[in-house]
Design a protein around this motif. Structure first.
Motif, mmCIF file in Angstrom:
data_model
loop_
_atom_site.group_PDB
_atom_site.id
_atom_site.type_symbol
_atom_site.label_atom_id
_atom_site.label_comp_id
_atom_site.label_asym_id
_atom_site.label_seq_id
_atom_site.Cartn_x
_atom_site.Cartn_y
_atom_site.Cartn_z
ATOM 1 N N LEU A 140 55.328 38.465 76.341
ATOM 2 C CA LEU A 140 55.868 37.761 75.183
ATOM 3 C C LEU A 140 54.899 37.821 74.002
ATOM 4 C CD1 LEU A 140 57.621 34.522 76.515
ATOM 5 C CD2 LEU A 140 58.626 36.694 75.816
ATOM 6 N N GLY A 141 53.605 37.709 74.299
ATOM 7 C CA GLY A 141 52.608 37.833 73.233
ATOM 8 C C GLY A 141 52.609 39.219 72.617
ATOM 9 N N ILE A 142 52.698 40.248 73.465
ATOM 10 C CA ILE A 142 52.753 41.625 72.975
ATOM 11 C C ILE A 142 54.012 41.841 72.148
ATOM 12 C CG2 ILE A 142 52.995 44.044 73.685
ATOM 13 C CD1 ILE A 142 51.241 43.369 76.109
ATOM 14 N N PHE A 143 55.135 41.291 72.627
ATOM 15 C CA PHE A 143 56.394 41.419 71.883
ATOM 16 C C PHE A 143 56.272 40.783 70.502
ATOM 17 C CE2 PHE A 143 60.370 39.361 70.592
ATOM 18 C CZ PHE A 143 61.192 40.478 70.444
ATOM 19 N N THR A 144 55.652 39.609 70.440
ATOM 20 C CA THR A 144 55.493 38.922 69.162
ATOM 21 C C THR A 144 54.651 39.737 68.193
ATOM 22 O OG1 THR A 144 55.644 36.774 70.291
ATOM 23 C CG2 THR A 144 54.722 36.783 68.064
ATOM 24 N N VAL A 145 53.531 40.280 68.694
ATOM 25 C CA VAL A 145 52.663 41.104 67.843
ATOM 26 C C VAL A 145 53.399 42.358 67.388
ATOM 27 C CG1 VAL A 145 50.535 42.466 67.783
ATOM 28 C CG2 VAL A 145 50.554 40.225 68.890
ATOM 29 N N ALA A 146 54.124 43.001 68.316
ATOM 30 C CA ALA A 146 54.863 44.215 67.970
ATOM 31 C C ALA A 146 55.958 43.923 66.952
ATOM 32 C CB ALA A 146 55.474 44.834 69.228
ATOM 33 N N PHE A 147 56.670 42.827 67.150
ATOM 34 C CA PHE A 147 57.755 42.466 66.230
ATOM 35 C C PHE A 147 57.211 42.196 64.834
ATOM 36 C CE2 PHE A 147 60.673 39.574 64.143
ATOM 37 C CZ PHE A 147 61.910 40.128 64.425
ATOM 38 N N MET A 148 56.162 41.400 64.764
ATOM 39 C CA MET A 148 55.578 41.066 63.461
ATOM 40 C C MET A 148 54.918 42.284 62.824
ATOM 41 S SD MET A 148 53.932 37.306 64.236
ATOM 42 C CE MET A 148 53.263 37.223 62.582
ATOM 43 N N GLY A 149 54.177 43.068 63.621
ATOM 44 C CA GLY A 149 53.468 44.223 63.081
ATOM 45 C C GLY A 149 54.407 45.258 62.499
ATOM 46 N N ASN A 150 55.460 45.597 63.226
ATOM 47 C CA ASN A 150 56.399 46.605 62.738
ATOM 48 C C ASN A 150 57.230 46.087 61.575
ATOM 49 O OD1 ASN A 150 56.246 49.097 64.532
ATOM 50 N ND2 ASN A 150 56.390 47.497 66.066
ATOM 51 N N THR A 151 57.582 44.797 61.604
ATOM 52 C CA THR A 151 58.318 44.211 60.481
ATOM 53 C C THR A 151 57.472 44.233 59.214
ATOM 54 O OG1 THR A 151 59.541 42.753 61.986
ATOM 55 C CG2 THR A 151 59.525 42.153 59.656
ATOM 56 N N ILE A 152 56.196 43.872 59.351
ATOM 57 C CA ILE A 152 55.294 43.880 58.194
ATOM 58 C C ILE A 152 55.128 45.296 57.644
ATOM 59 C CG2 ILE A 152 52.878 43.558 57.505
ATOM 60 C CD1 ILE A 152 52.825 41.118 59.391
ATOM 61 N N MET A 153 54.998 46.288 58.539
ATOM 62 C CA MET A 153 54.855 47.672 58.089
ATOM 63 C C MET A 153 56.065 48.122 57.280
ATOM 64 S SD MET A 153 51.957 49.130 58.864
ATOM 65 C CE MET A 153 52.314 50.877 58.857
ATOM 66 N N VAL A 154 57.266 47.813 57.779
ATOM 67 C CA VAL A 154 58.489 48.201 57.071
ATOM 68 C C VAL A 154 58.559 47.521 55.713
ATOM 69 C CG1 VAL A 154 61.011 48.091 57.105
ATOM 70 C CG2 VAL A 154 59.773 48.700 59.187
ATOM 71 N N LEU A 155 58.251 46.216 55.671
ATOM 72 C CA LEU A 155 58.327 45.476 54.410
ATOM 73 C C LEU A 155 57.271 45.934 53.414
ATOM 74 C CD1 LEU A 155 59.040 41.864 55.716
ATOM 75 C CD2 LEU A 155 60.639 43.456 54.641
ATOM 76 N N LEU A 156 56.042 46.184 53.897
ATOM 77 C CA LEU A 156 54.976 46.635 53.003
ATOM 78 C C LEU A 156 55.333 47.961 52.339
ATOM 79 C CD1 LEU A 156 51.619 45.891 54.873
ATOM 80 C CD2 LEU A 156 52.510 44.763 52.837
ATOM 81 N N ILE A 157 55.817 48.892 53.149
ATOM 82 C CA ILE A 157 56.156 50.205 52.609
ATOM 83 C C ILE A 157 57.340 50.114 51.650
ATOM 84 C CG2 ILE A 157 56.973 52.525 53.247
ATOM 85 C CD1 ILE A 157 55.324 52.184 55.852
ATOM 86 N N TYR A 158 58.250 49.201 51.923
ATOM 87 C CA TYR A 158 59.407 49.022 51.031
ATOM 88 C C TYR A 158 59.002 48.354 49.718
ATOM 89 C CZ TYR A 158 63.806 47.187 49.214
ATOM 90 O OH TYR A 158 64.862 46.866 48.395
ATOM 91 N N LEU A 159 58.102 47.363 49.789
ATOM 92 C CA LEU A 159 57.762 46.571 48.605
ATOM 93 C C LEU A 159 56.729 47.238 47.704
ATOM 94 C CD1 LEU A 159 57.582 43.016 50.245
ATOM 95 C CD2 LEU A 159 59.401 43.913 48.780
ATOM 96 N N ASP A 160 55.786 47.987 48.272
ATOM 97 C CA ASP A 160 54.707 48.583 47.485
ATOM 98 C C ASP A 160 55.116 49.976 47.011
ATOM 99 O OD1 ASP A 160 52.252 49.798 46.588
ATOM 100 O OD2 ASP A 160 51.163 48.284 47.723
#
Length: 313
Positions: free
Chosen positions: A32-52
């Motif tokens: 569950l901890g790994i899932f949380t990190v993976a979910f947040m990490g990949n979501t942040i990557m997608v948003l960062l690349i979209y916003l910047d």
């Protein structure tokens, strides 16, 4: 006809990967901890690349698609596994099983070709930097990304259409934590040798062809790096490519181990462990590998954080 109705109305049983012993409770919490990190990490990557806007380049567009695929892949298996474990219910409907197989196979296939496209991008950037804007234009990059999704989805449609055409009987217990095709085939009432051969051919196309592209690209890249006169240039070029090679090694190694062996040689325990590695752990490692080793991503992240703090103030 009665048998067909029975099949369509029946559920499968996912035996899962954890029991309720103290060790497995700890491992489940770790997942569950790994899932949380993976979910947040990949979501942040997608948003960062979209916003910047400074990240609106072919390399980062492909990276955003990789993060999106990893995000969907981990959400295909872990939420259902978590629900079954916490609720004590292990059943999954035929429709749910088919959906898992389609998404899982499609995302794996799409990621195979996307990683090959990323290798080609690095080859063009290092070996033909003056022609990069032409050979990796926005149009070509988008075509590569869309093609990866289309080819992966086509593979998923073929596999799900054939896999669910077999009659399944007996205990209907799948020795896995999600509906994986090799595990599902062990429940078939009929011989599946022809389908196993079809799957092997698909794996050759979906795994070995992209691997050949990646190897060819990086042979040229390594030769170009060796010929560089500047030590700083070699260091930057190696740092740019090493992240991608780490991801490729983890992903393709595990996928080949699972899908390029005959069903008769499979061990349910081994399959579950390796599947957990590249469906749960790899999606977590990908954004960490790319973000921790990439100054542009770190700069974009700090920029977004700065904007968030300024808005709060």
């Amino acid at each position: 006809m009665a048998w067909e109705n029975h099949t369509l109305n029946s559920n499968f049983i996912l035996l899962g990967i954890f029991d309720h012993s103290p060790t497995h409770i700890f491992l489940f919490s770790l997942v569950l901890g790994i899932f949380t990190v993976a979910f947040m990490g990949n979501t942040i990557m997608v948003l960062l690349i979209y916003l910047d806007t400074q990240l609106h380049t072919p390399m980062y567009l492909l990276l955003s698609q990789l993060s999106l695929m990893d995000l969907m892949l981990i959400c295909t298996t872990v939420p259902k596994m978590t629900f079954n474990y916490l609720s004590g219910k292990k059943s999954i409907s035929l429709a749910g099983c088919g959906t898992q197989i389609f998404l899982y196979v499609s995302l794996l296939g799409a990621e195979c070709f996307l990683l090959a496209a990323m290798a080609y991008d690095r080859y063009v950037a290092i070996c033909h930097p003056l022609r990069y804007s032409i050979l990796m234009s926005q149009k070509i990059c988008c075509l590569m990304a869309v093609s990866s999704w289309v080819v992966g989805s086509f593979d998923g449609i073929i596999v799900i259409a054939v896999a669910l055409s077999f009659p399944y009987c007996g205990s209907r217990e799948i020795p896995h934590f999600f509906c994986d095709v090799p595990a599902l085939l062990t429940l078939s009432c009929t011989k599946t040798l022809l389908f196993e051969r079809l799957m092997f051919i698909c794996c050759v196309i979906m795994l070995l062809f992209p691997v050949a592209v990646i190897i060819a690209s990086y042979v040229r890249v390594i030769m170009a790096i060796i010929c560089m006169g500047s030590g700083e240039g070699r260091r930057k070029a190696f740092a740019t490519c090493s992240s991608h090679l780490m991801v490729v090694g983890m992903y393709y190694g595990a996928a080949m181990f699972i899908y390029m062996r005959p069903v008769s040689d499979r061990s349910p325990t081994q399959d579950k462990m390796v599947s957990a590695f590249y469906t749960i752990l790899t999606p977590m490692l990908n954004p960490l590998i790319y973000s921790l080793r990439n100054k542009e991503v770190a700069r974009a992240f700090m920029k977004v954080l700065g904007k968030c703090f300024s808005w709060q103030s």
